[in-house]
Enzyme design. Sequence first.
Site, PDB file in Angstrom:
ATOM      1  N   GLU A   1       0.801  -1.219   0.000  1.00 48.88           N
ATOM      2  CA  GLU A   1       0.000   0.000   0.000  1.00 48.88           C
ATOM      3  C   GLU A   1       0.838   1.275   0.000  1.00 48.88           C
ATOM      4  OE1 GLU A   1      -0.598  -2.635   1.905  1.00 48.88           O
ATOM      5  OE2 GLU A   1      -2.729  -3.173   1.766  1.00 48.88           O
TER       6      GLU A   1
ATOM      7  N   PHE B   1     -11.473  -6.514  14.424  1.00 47.48           N
ATOM      8  CA  PHE B   1     -10.463  -7.059  13.529  1.00 47.48           C
ATOM      9  C   PHE B   1     -10.053  -6.019  12.475  1.00 47.48           C
ATOM     10  CE2 PHE B   1      -9.482  -9.440   9.542  1.00 47.48           C
ATOM     11  CZ  PHE B   1      -8.242  -9.909   9.944  1.00 47.48           C
TER      12      PHE B   1
ATOM     13  N   LYS C   1     -17.365  -0.285   6.543  1.00 48.04           N
ATOM     14  CA  LYS C   1     -17.851  -1.267   5.576  1.00 48.04           C
ATOM     15  C   LYS C   1     -19.364  -1.187   5.364  1.00 48.04           C
ATOM     16  CE  LYS C   1     -17.387  -6.008   4.084  1.00 48.04           C
ATOM     17  NZ  LYS C   1     -16.763  -7.321   4.304  1.00 48.04           N
TER      18      LYS C   1
END
Lengths: 164, 572
Positions: free
Chosen positions: B50, B112, B162
């Site tokens: 990244e 997570f 998300k």
Amino acid sequence: MRHIISLLIENEAGALSRVAGLFSARGYNIESLSVAPTEDASLSRMTLVTRGSEEIVEQITKQLNKLVDVVKLLDLTEGAHIEREMMLIKVQASDSSGRDEVKRLADIFRGNIIDVSNTSYVVELTGDSCKLDAFIRALGDTPILETVRCGSMGIPRGEKSLHV
Amino acid sequence: MELSGAEILVQFLKDEGVECVFGYPGGSVLHIYDELYKQEDIKHILVRHEQAAAHAADGYARTSGKAGVVLVTSGPGVTNAVTGIATAYMDSIPMVAITGQVPTAVIGSDAFQEVDTVGITRPCSKHNFLVKDVRELAVTLKKAFHLATTGRPGPVVVDIPKDVTDPNVKVPYSYPETVSMRSYNPKVRGNARQIRRAVELILSARRPVIYSGGGVILGRAASSLTELTRLLNIPITSTLMGLGGYPATDRQFLGMLGMHGTYEANMAMHECDVLIAVGARFDDRVTGKIEQFCPHAKIVHIDIDPASISKTVKVDVPIVGDVDSVLTEMLQFLRGTESSMNQAELQQWWELIDTWRATDCLAYDRDSELIKPQFVVEKLWEITGGGAFVSTDVGQHQMWAAQFYRFDNPSRFVTSGGLGTMGFGLPAAMGIQLANPESDVVCITGEGSIQMCIQELSTCFQYMLPLKIVNLNNRYLGMVRQWQEFFYGSRYSHSYMDALPDFVKLAESYGHVGVRIENPADVEDALRDAFALKERLVFLDFITDQTENVYPMIAAGKAHHEMEMSPKSVLI
Ligand SMILES: Cc1cc2nc3c(=O)[nH]c(=O)nc-3n(C[C@H](O)[C@H](O)[C@H](O)COP(=O)(O)OP(=O)(O)OC[C@H]3O[C@@H](n4cnc5c(N)ncnc54)[C@H](O)[C@@H]3O)c2cc1C
Ligand SMILES: Cc1ncc(C[n+]2csc(CCOP(=O)(O)OP(=O)(O)O)c2C)c(N)n1
Ligand SMILES: [Mg+2]
């Protein structure tokens, strides 16, 4: 020199940490900071007190202005202004002479006793920081159990005002 | 039109005119990747780390005039990208980094792959957002692009949980054509009175010099700067970031200034009576000892960021505004005025400058049996006709690139100046090549730096990016070695690059062409052959003189007139 800087800042999550982060990242000192929403719920008013040379304070105001969330900024020190700070102070007041003494001092400083127990008083006091410091000194030997101060707030005198 | 968050994101990017996104997938951005899969307008470049995504977007932005776009997943995806975001921040590069986040319901629970992205990127981005409601997504993205590309540009991070991209939650979408933010209105036009004062001061000067910087590149002001400089017939120097803002091969150009700047540029700074700083930020690599910076000069400073003005050096005529706009107004004033500079004084100034030039401060040993790194860059400049895009890594090779590749055009030199990030060069070159598919793109690097993002050779193969990598391999962390030689009694503590890979085989194993060059006589042919291979990436491993140092050098804390000179330069 000591400067008292007032900001209007977007009332958004994270806005406060941007200001605080700026001061720590650039090593500016911050003496006090107080913040709360205004009559316009989308804006917060923040007052901060800092110390530094003219060059440093100039950089501080420029860097603050550069934060995208800062809508407007005024260095109150540059003009006539009023400064206030509030203090809640809990002191020991168990015997009658002690109780009288604290009551008398509170009156002199135009404070209010807002809580009473068998052994303590809570005094509420507003004024500029010097006045609050003076009250603490005046308490002399009277044991202080707890002090809470809100940090300075300020507002320009007269017609000048900080608004969008 | 009712769209899901993921659909909105992709549709928005199309509407915003984004053609290329640099990214790497992961859990929190899978809804977005699923949308990318269903379309062909936006090209997604899959990097191998990244950090490289951000550097590639950076290189793309610097050479395309558009914001670079990065897409990474939460947690490690973000932390890997941070170096690239910080690099762009220090050099004021327009970038939008879209980062996945854990679902809103679990934010703050150490979920997570959760990190506090907004917290981590706050000090190294121009601004950042956490989008908690899909209805806010389009307008937030618009704000991000607006902030990234206007005023003093910079990276903006948009963190998207998300659930905000959930394919099952659809809301109305229309592209926000404009956005207004009451707290953000960068000033474009300079104050007319200040501009007039600046022009008057310049006309009264006897020994003026222009110090131009990255703001000229970012503000696309090379042509107005060139016009002004030529009209006044005054000397001009540039920072590392400003190279190409004025043609380097022109007589009026003194070369780069600062720590590794030329003798003539630094002496001109020291002796000038009026300094005209244009889009430059008085960085410590440039000013040297602040107390002795331009001791005789009145200073004009043009900068779009008020916070850049009088930050380290107090200036006399500050002008807050966009360089191109301000320079254009200055030109108008100049054309309308009767007065002009004292030509006899100016003539004397040029004569003094010519004596400084006679030191030949960039001289090096041309008869050496070893390959001199300067020679490689000089030949590279010749063979590419000075027209290539050049990215660099960080170290001695970076300085030689700046000194010996003479940039006549803006946005051709792409380097990490402010953060000095080793590992920048190769991924940045990928972004440049994607923005300029027909152009020659070269990465000048060192054997230390190239290993910090070497994995991107794989990306180059996947997308057939025909970069030319010029590895100035001195088997040392050369810049560190140079400091150790000068300031630490030649105690070379951990600056030796032991156990190097065979770069030729390495390049080959990634599917590219690798060549090792060990003799000065082979340098030119190797470069020619490499550029003849139009379709291939060629890794040129030049085994250079290990002991070569970068000259001139102003040691930290020294002033402009206290330069260490090359043993090869002419003493005066
Ligand atoms: C190993 C190493 C050695 C180095 N040695 C040197 C050296 O010898 N000499 C040197 O010069 N540098 C050197 N650097 C680079 C140095 O660290 C700084 O990055 C560089 O000097 C900054 O360049 P700049 O002042 O042009 O500012 P930039 O970082 O390019 O900043 C641009 C300025 O322009 C302003 N601006 C942006 N857009 C506009 C606009 N549209 N209108 C007006 N203003 C605008 C910005 O607000 C900012 O103030 C070195 C770096 C490394 C890693
Ligand atoms: C990520 C990172 N780590 C460390 C440094 C410190 N540093 C600056 S130059 C340099 C040496 C670079 O070596 P190399 O890439 O071989 O280039 P050379 O100086 O030999 O040309 C180092 C370690 C840095 N700039 N960036
Ligand atoms: Mg090296």
